[in-house]
Write an enzyme that holds these catalytic residues in place. Structure first.
Site, PDB file in Angstrom:
ATOM      1  N   CYS A  42      10.449 -58.548 -20.153  1.00 53.51           N
ATOM      2  CA  CYS A  42      10.411 -57.109 -19.869  1.00 53.51           C
ATOM      3  C   CYS A  42      10.707 -56.334 -21.163  1.00 53.51           C
ATOM      4  O   CYS A  42      11.294 -56.863 -22.108  1.00 53.51           O
ATOM      5  CB  CYS A  42      11.449 -56.780 -18.803  1.00 53.51           C
ATOM      6  N   ASP A  44      12.866 -54.143 -21.420  1.00 54.91           N
ATOM      7  CA  ASP A  44      14.271 -53.729 -21.345  1.00 54.91           C
ATOM      8  C   ASP A  44      15.059 -54.145 -22.602  1.00 54.91           C
ATOM      9  O   ASP A  44      15.021 -55.297 -23.033  1.00 54.91           O
ATOM     10  CB  ASP A  44      14.908 -54.350 -20.093  1.00 54.91           C
ATOM     11  N   ARG A  46      18.071 -54.645 -23.028  1.00 48.69           N
ATOM     12  CA  ARG A  46      19.244 -55.506 -22.809  1.00 48.69           C
ATOM     13  C   ARG A  46      18.891 -56.987 -22.722  1.00 48.69           C
ATOM     14  O   ARG A  46      19.754 -57.814 -22.447  1.00 48.69           O
ATOM     15  CB  ARG A  46      19.965 -55.072 -21.526  1.00 48.69           C
ATOM     16  N   CYS A 101      16.187 -54.624 -13.105  1.00 51.04           N
ATOM     17  CA  CYS A 101      14.948 -54.222 -13.782  1.00 51.04           C
ATOM     18  C   CYS A 101      14.426 -52.880 -13.233  1.00 51.04           C
ATOM     19  O   CYS A 101      14.121 -52.757 -12.045  1.00 51.04           O
ATOM     20  CB  CYS A 101      13.886 -55.302 -13.599  1.00 51.04           C
TER      21      CYS A 101
HETATM   22 CO    CO Z   1      12.900 -54.731 -16.690  1.00 48.91          CO
END
Ligand code: CO
Length: 218
Positions: A42, A44, A46, A101
């Site tokens: 992803c 993201d 993190r 997510c």
């Molecule tokens: Co995500």
């Protein structure tokens, strides 16, 4: 701009540190890459692939998008996959989802997020197929966790349907497909699906993800 300049300073400090420890480091990378893993994750911030796998530069070929999808219409992913499998000869393709997510959460609610609503239509399908199981869970956190898992399994299945993977398997070649979920709470990767290296195994996986009575992961 202060943070931006700090990033560039970090880069210079990193390059100097690397060179000090290993004078041949950049020279080796200039010569080419030979990663054994293709990582689909992803966007993201993190979920830093190299850090959480303890991998260095040159070890992971990566592709990241919202909700870590192996989207059948994504030419970027398909091109990266083709290059990874046919030219780099990667041994493993890992799809890595993560708890919390935002993309998966967006796919579980009404539309209204913009362009990403189109991008998430496969994830929305997964939600629809499993709505009964998901709605029976006690709260939104549990529902999102489960959806993240179901989405990873579906994306591994989608990968197995691509011409690149089908061609490789038909010739008795790699890659082996895996599905993982990164837990933001403790930093651990949980293995959901592993060792998918044939059309037969992929079909069994497909049956799992579309079944409404799919058992909980143990
Ligand atoms: Co995500």
């Amino acid at each position: 701009m202060q943070n931006y300049h700090k990033m560039l300073e970090n880069n210079r400090a990193w390059a100097a540190r690397v060179l000090k420890d290993d004078t041949g480091y950049f020279g080796r990378h200039e010569a080419g890459q030979r990663p054994h893993f293709f990582f689909i994750g992803c966007c993201d911030s993190r979920v830093p692939a190299e850090l959480l796998l303890g991998a260095g530069p040159g070890e992971l070929f990566t592709y990241r998008n919202i909700a870590n999808q192996a989207h059948p219409n994504d030419l970027g992913m398909l091109s990266a996959l083709e290059y990874a499998v046919e030219f780099l000869d990667v041994k493993h393709v890992m799809v890595c989802g993560h708890h919390g997510c935002g993309g998966v959460k967006a796919a579980m609610g009404p539309h209204g997020h913009g362009v990403v609503d189109h991008w998430l239509h496969v994830v929305r399908d997964v939600y629809r197929w499993h709505e009964e199981e998901l709605e029976a869970l006690p709260d939104d956190v549990a529902r999102t966790h489960r959806m993240v898992e179901l989405n990873v399994i579906e994306q591994v299945f989608q990968l197995s349907r691509t011409p690149v993977v089908q061609r490789a398997w038909a010739k008795g070649q790699r890659p082996i497909l895996h599905g993982l979920v990164y837990d933001l709470h403790d930093g651990l990767l949980n293995e959901l699906v592993t060792g998918v290296d044939s059309d037969e195994k992929a079909r069994l996986l497909g049956a799992r993800v579309t079944s409404r009575s799919m058992p909980q992961r143990t």
